[in-house]
Design a protein around this motif. Structure first.
Motif, PDB file in Angstrom:
ATOM      1  N   TRP A   1       0.836  -1.189   0.000  1.00  0.00           N
ATOM      2  CA  TRP A   1       0.000   0.000   0.000  1.00  0.00           C
ATOM      3  C   TRP A   1       0.875   1.245   0.000  1.00  0.00           C
ATOM      4  O   TRP A   1       1.725   1.420   0.872  1.00  0.00           O
TER       5      TRP A   1
ATOM      6  N   GLU B   1       0.833   5.318   0.251  1.00  0.00           N
ATOM      7  CA  GLU B   1       0.035   6.456   0.710  1.00  0.00           C
ATOM      8  C   GLU B   1       0.655   7.716   0.114  1.00  0.00           C
ATOM      9  O   GLU B   1       1.670   8.216   0.613  1.00  0.00           O
TER      10      GLU B   1
ATOM     11  N   GLU C   1       1.426  10.908   2.321  1.00  0.00           N
ATOM     12  CA  GLU C   1       2.518  10.742   3.276  1.00  0.00           C
ATOM     13  C   GLU C   1       3.792  10.240   2.609  1.00  0.00           C
ATOM     14  O   GLU C   1       4.835  10.150   3.246  1.00  0.00           O
TER      15      GLU C   1
ATOM     16  N   TYR D   1     -10.598   3.538  -1.031  1.00  0.00           N
ATOM     17  CA  TYR D   1      -9.161   3.807  -0.948  1.00  0.00           C
ATOM     18  C   TYR D   1      -8.717   4.222  -2.296  1.00  0.00           C
ATOM     19  O   TYR D   1      -8.060   4.437  -2.951  1.00  0.00           O
TER      20      TYR D   1
END
Length: 76
Positions: A54, A56, A59, A76
């Motif tokens: 995953w 992000e 971030e 998501y």
């Protein structure tokens, strides 16, 4: 966003798995497990789609997460 593990360069994937396996708080139970065995276990879980990579974007971080923890509705 899910990153398909087969799209990563093999060395990059190896580094990611090793980094994850050695993180503080990663618990493998009461017995000692070699880094090689930890990485092999993570690879099997990626192949079986039990976990996913995953990313992000906000971030700029990468993590391994349980596939079952991802929302089913595509948020998501």
């Amino acid at each position: 966003m899910i990153i398909p593990h087969r799209q990563l360069d093999p060395e990059t994937l190896q580094n990611l798995l090793e980094e994850y396996a050695t993180r503080d708080g990663t618990d493998y139970g009461e017995r000692e497990v070699s880094l090689e065995d930890k990485v092999a276990s993570l690879r099997r879980q990626l192949e079986s789609k039990h976990i996913v990579i995953w990313f992000e974007p906000g971030e700029e971080s990468v993590n391994l997460v349980l596939a079952e923890d991802l929302p089913k509705d595509g948020e998501y």
